[in-house]
Write a protein that holds these residues in place. Sequence first.
Motif, mmCIF file in Angstrom:
data_model
loop_
_atom_site.group_PDB
_atom_site.id
_atom_site.type_symbol
_atom_site.label_atom_id
_atom_site.label_comp_id
_atom_site.label_asym_id
_atom_site.label_seq_id
_atom_site.Cartn_x
_atom_site.Cartn_y
_atom_site.Cartn_z
ATOM 1 N N MET A 17 8.978 1.588 12.329
ATOM 2 C CA MET A 17 8.680 0.642 13.409
ATOM 3 C C MET A 17 7.985 -0.594 12.855
ATOM 4 S SD MET A 17 8.948 -0.275 16.500
ATOM 5 C CE MET A 17 9.693 1.098 17.343
ATOM 6 N N ARG A 21 7.483 -4.768 13.654
ATOM 7 C CA ARG A 21 6.222 -5.523 13.673
ATOM 8 C C ARG A 21 6.257 -6.689 12.674
ATOM 9 N NH1 ARG A 21 6.338 -2.584 17.725
ATOM 10 N NH2 ARG A 21 4.464 -1.648 18.581
ATOM 11 N N ASP A 38 6.319 -0.489 1.440
ATOM 12 C CA ASP A 38 6.694 0.868 1.829
ATOM 13 C C ASP A 38 6.963 1.647 0.552
ATOM 14 O OD1 ASP A 38 7.938 2.103 4.783
ATOM 15 O OD2 ASP A 38 8.295 3.227 2.934
ATOM 16 N N ILE A 39 6.683 2.938 0.580
ATOM 17 C CA ILE A 39 7.015 3.750 -0.599
ATOM 18 C C ILE A 39 8.528 3.921 -0.703
ATOM 19 C CG2 ILE A 39 4.831 4.982 -0.987
ATOM 20 C CD1 ILE A 39 5.775 7.145 0.915
ATOM 21 N N ARG A 43 13.638 0.357 2.362
ATOM 22 C CA ARG A 43 13.006 -0.303 3.516
ATOM 23 C C ARG A 43 12.250 -1.559 3.085
ATOM 24 N NH1 ARG A 43 10.907 4.391 7.792
ATOM 25 N NH2 ARG A 43 12.984 4.788 8.595
ATOM 26 N N THR A 75 1.960 3.050 9.007
ATOM 27 C CA THR A 75 2.350 4.273 8.287
ATOM 28 C C THR A 75 2.194 5.478 9.218
ATOM 29 O OG1 THR A 75 0.109 4.293 7.405
ATOM 30 C CG2 THR A 75 1.815 3.354 6.000
ATOM 31 N N SER A 77 0.743 8.475 11.341
ATOM 32 C CA SER A 77 -0.493 8.378 12.137
ATOM 33 C C SER A 77 -1.716 8.939 11.410
ATOM 34 C CB SER A 77 -0.300 9.095 13.473
ATOM 35 O OG SER A 77 0.796 8.520 14.153
ATOM 36 N N HIS A 80 -3.529 6.427 9.053
ATOM 37 C CA HIS A 80 -3.964 5.112 9.551
ATOM 38 C C HIS A 80 -5.377 4.742 9.109
ATOM 39 C CE1 HIS A 80 -0.880 5.174 13.097
ATOM 40 N NE2 HIS A 80 -0.317 5.005 11.933
ATOM 41 N N THR A 97 -1.389 0.496 14.333
ATOM 42 C CA THR A 97 -0.595 1.000 15.453
ATOM 43 C C THR A 97 -1.244 2.241 16.065
ATOM 44 O OG1 THR A 97 1.648 1.611 16.143
ATOM 45 C CG2 THR A 97 0.909 2.462 14.026
ATOM 46 N N LYS A 98 -0.713 2.678 17.190
ATOM 47 C CA LYS A 98 -1.227 3.859 17.873
ATOM 48 C C LYS A 98 -0.716 5.133 17.235
ATOM 49 C CE LYS A 98 2.068 5.559 19.356
ATOM 50 N NZ LYS A 98 3.391 6.013 18.908
ATOM 51 N N ASN A 167 12.261 11.600 7.227
ATOM 52 C CA ASN A 167 11.123 10.997 6.508
ATOM 53 C C ASN A 167 10.043 11.996 6.103
ATOM 54 O OD1 ASN A 167 11.138 8.460 5.581
ATOM 55 N ND2 ASN A 167 10.403 7.498 7.445
ATOM 56 N N TRP A 170 7.081 14.399 8.926
ATOM 57 C CA TRP A 170 5.679 14.192 9.330
ATOM 58 C C TRP A 170 5.482 14.307 10.840
ATOM 59 C CZ3 TRP A 170 3.868 10.216 12.509
ATOM 60 C CH2 TRP A 170 4.774 9.195 12.802
ATOM 61 N N ARG A 171 6.554 13.987 11.609
ATOM 62 C CA ARG A 171 6.406 14.021 13.078
ATOM 63 C C ARG A 171 6.323 15.474 13.549
ATOM 64 N NH1 ARG A 171 10.801 10.144 12.820
ATOM 65 N NH2 ARG A 171 10.007 8.021 13.049
HETATM 66 N N1 LIG Z 1 5.630 1.281 20.264
HETATM 67 C C1 LIG Z 1 4.786 1.651 19.347
HETATM 68 O O1 LIG Z 1 3.658 1.291 19.443
HETATM 69 C C2 LIG Z 1 5.251 2.533 18.193
HETATM 70 C C3 LIG Z 1 6.583 2.930 18.113
HETATM 71 C C4 LIG Z 1 6.986 3.755 17.050
HETATM 72 C C5 LIG Z 1 6.064 4.185 16.112
HETATM 73 N N2 LIG Z 1 4.754 3.810 16.238
HETATM 74 C C6 LIG Z 1 3.760 4.313 15.255
HETATM 75 O O2 LIG Z 1 4.083 3.800 13.978
HETATM 76 C C7 LIG Z 1 3.749 4.752 12.979
HETATM 77 C C8 LIG Z 1 4.985 5.007 12.126
HETATM 78 O O3 LIG Z 1 5.985 5.555 12.943
HETATM 79 P P1 LIG Z 1 7.538 5.353 12.592
HETATM 80 O O4 LIG Z 1 8.285 5.933 13.710
HETATM 81 O O5 LIG Z 1 7.779 3.941 12.190
HETATM 82 O O6 LIG Z 1 7.646 6.309 11.302
HETATM 83 P P2 LIG Z 1 8.591 6.170 10.040
HETATM 84 O O7 LIG Z 1 8.481 7.449 9.293
HETATM 85 O O8 LIG Z 1 9.928 5.674 10.437
HETATM 86 O O9 LIG Z 1 7.902 4.990 9.204
HETATM 87 C C9 LIG Z 1 6.676 5.135 8.524
HETATM 88 C C10 LIG Z 1 6.841 4.482 7.157
HETATM 89 O O10 LIG Z 1 5.581 4.546 6.458
HETATM 90 C C11 LIG Z 1 5.897 4.666 5.077
HETATM 91 N N3 LIG Z 1 4.734 5.134 4.324
HETATM 92 C C12 LIG Z 1 4.139 6.349 4.379
HETATM 93 N N4 LIG Z 1 3.113 6.410 3.509
HETATM 94 C C13 LIG Z 1 3.067 5.209 2.874
HETATM 95 C C14 LIG Z 1 2.220 4.664 1.868
HETATM 96 N N5 LIG Z 1 1.222 5.367 1.322
HETATM 97 N N6 LIG Z 1 2.450 3.399 1.463
HETATM 98 C C15 LIG Z 1 3.466 2.672 1.988
HETATM 99 N N7 LIG Z 1 4.303 3.141 2.973
HETATM 100 C C16 LIG Z 1 4.102 4.393 3.397
HETATM 101 C C17 LIG Z 1 7.060 5.651 5.068
HETATM 102 O O11 LIG Z 1 7.791 5.624 3.874
HETATM 103 C C18 LIG Z 1 7.871 5.186 6.277
HETATM 104 O O12 LIG Z 1 8.896 4.276 5.894
HETATM 105 C C19 LIG Z 1 3.240 5.991 13.707
HETATM 106 O O13 LIG Z 1 1.845 6.004 13.711
HETATM 107 C C20 LIG Z 1 3.777 5.824 15.113
HETATM 108 O O14 LIG Z 1 2.949 6.432 16.085
HETATM 109 C C21 LIG Z 1 4.350 2.975 17.233
#
Ligand SMILES: NC(=O)c1ccc[n+]([C@@H]2O[C@H](COP(=O)([O-])OP(=O)(O)OC[C@H]3O[C@@H](n4cnc5c(N)ncnc54)[C@H](O)[C@@H]3O)[C@@H](O)[C@H]2O)c1
Length: 332
Positions: A17, A21, A38-39, A43, A75, A77, A80, A97-98, A167, A170-171
Motif C-alpha cells: 500500500m 502513499r 523495500d526489501i 517493488r 511496513t 504493522s 511500525h 500507517t494504521k 509476502n 505476516w497477515r
Molecule cells: N487504507 C489504509 O490505511 C491501509 C491499507 C492497506 C494497508 N495498510 C497498512 O500498511 C501496512 C502494510 O500493508 P500492505 O498491505 O501494504 O502489506 P504488504 O506486505 O503488501 O507491504 C508491506 C511491504 O513492506 C516491506 N517491508 C517489510 N519489512 C521491511 C523492511 N525492514 N524494510 C523495507 N521494507 C520492508 C515488504 O517487503 C512489503 O513489500 C500495514 O500496516 C497495513 O495495515 C493501510
Amino acid sequence: MPDKDGNITFGVVGLGMGANRAQVVASTPGARLVAVCDIREDRAKSVAEQHGCDWYLDYEKMLERDDIDVVYVMTFSGLHAQHGIMAAKAGKHVICTKPLDVTVSAVDALIEECRKQGVKLVTDFDQRYSAKAQTIKNAVSCGALGKIILAEARLKWYRSQAYYDENGGWRGTWTLDGGGSLSNQTVHFIDQLCWIVGDIKSVYAELSVMSHNIEGEDLGLAILNFANGAKGAICGTTTFPRSLYAGIEIHGDRGAVLTTRSKDIEWVWAEGCETDPESLHVEPKVKNAVEDMIYAIKNNCEPESSGEEGRKSVVVLEAIRRSHELGQPVTL
Ligand SMILES: NC(=O)c1ccc[n+]([C@@H]2O[C@H](COP(=O)([O-])OP(=O)(O)OC[C@H]3O[C@@H](n4cnc5c(N)ncnc54)[C@H](O)[C@@H]3O)[C@@H](O)[C@H]2O)c1
C-alpha cells in the motif's frame, strides 16, 4: 530542511500500500518524493521508476540521507514502532500507517521517541480526513443526534487464504498483524468510534478463526461501554462471501448516521428532529496524512491525526484480545 523550492521532502518505506502513499506524496503540492525503500527489489525499483526518485533495499541507508524531512512507514504493522523510532532517531518526522503498532508498549515507545527527538508523528488513518467522517463527528459533537445510545463499527469483507499467505504470511499473525480482521481492516472504524463517540471504558470480546488458516481472528465480535454512557459494538470479519460493506452506525435519541448501507452518509431523524445535513457539513482542513504533516511542520502544531490519536484504537485492540483470552469483560 525543505528543498530549494520550499517542498517538504519524503521517503517511503514498505511498498505494498506504500506504493499508493508514494503516489499521494508525489501528487501533493508542497511535498516531494525523494526516495523509496523495500526489501523487495521489484517493488522498490518499480515505484522509484514511476516517480523518478531514488530507491533502497536497506532502510538504514535511506535514513542516512539528510535531504529527507519525513519518513512514511508502510511496513508490516508489527514493525511500525521499530521503523518509526529509527526514523525519529535520524531526525525525521514520521507518518505511520494504521495501526500505529500491534501493542500499546510499542506505540508508547514510538510516541516517546518522537517527543524526545522533537519530531512530529502522524497516524495515517486516511478515512478520518474525509468530509464524510468529519461531518459525522460534527453531528455527534454538536448534539444533532441527541444523547448517543449505540455506536457500531461494522466490516463484512472477503479475504482469500492467498491474501494471508502472501509476502511471507505476516497477515493474520499476532506479532506482525496484531491479529486479523479487527486489527488490519476494522481498525479504521474502531478508530472512528474512539474519535467520534469518545473514550471506551470496558470491552467484552470473542475472537474466532472460521474459514482461514491463520493465528489471529477472521471474525471478531465485541461489546463496548463508552465513558459517556453509550453502548457500542464491533463486528469485523473477512469471512463474508464477498466484500460487502465497512463503516459505522451511530444513533442517539434524536437521529442516526449510517455509513454501512451506502457510499454517502445515511441520515435518519426522529419525528420533529429533522436537520438539514448541509448545516452539519464539514470541509476538511487537510485531505490526507501528507497534508496533515505539512501543515503541522509549517505551523509547528500537533497534527490532526497525531500519535496519541493513533494510540487509542491500539488500546482497544489490546483490551479486546485480553477479554477474549480471559473470557470476561476488561476495563480499559
Ligand atoms: N487504507 C489504509 O490505511 C491501509 C491499507 C492497506 C494497508 N495498510 C497498512 O500498511 C501496512 C502494510 O500493508 P500492505 O498491505 O501494504 O502489506 P504488504 O506486505 O503488501 O507491504 C508491506 C511491504 O513492506 C516491506 N517491508 C517489510 N519489512 C521491511 C523492511 N525492514 N524494510 C523495507 N521494507 C520492508 C515488504 O517487503 C512489503 O513489500 C500495514 O500496516 C497495513 O495495515 C493501510
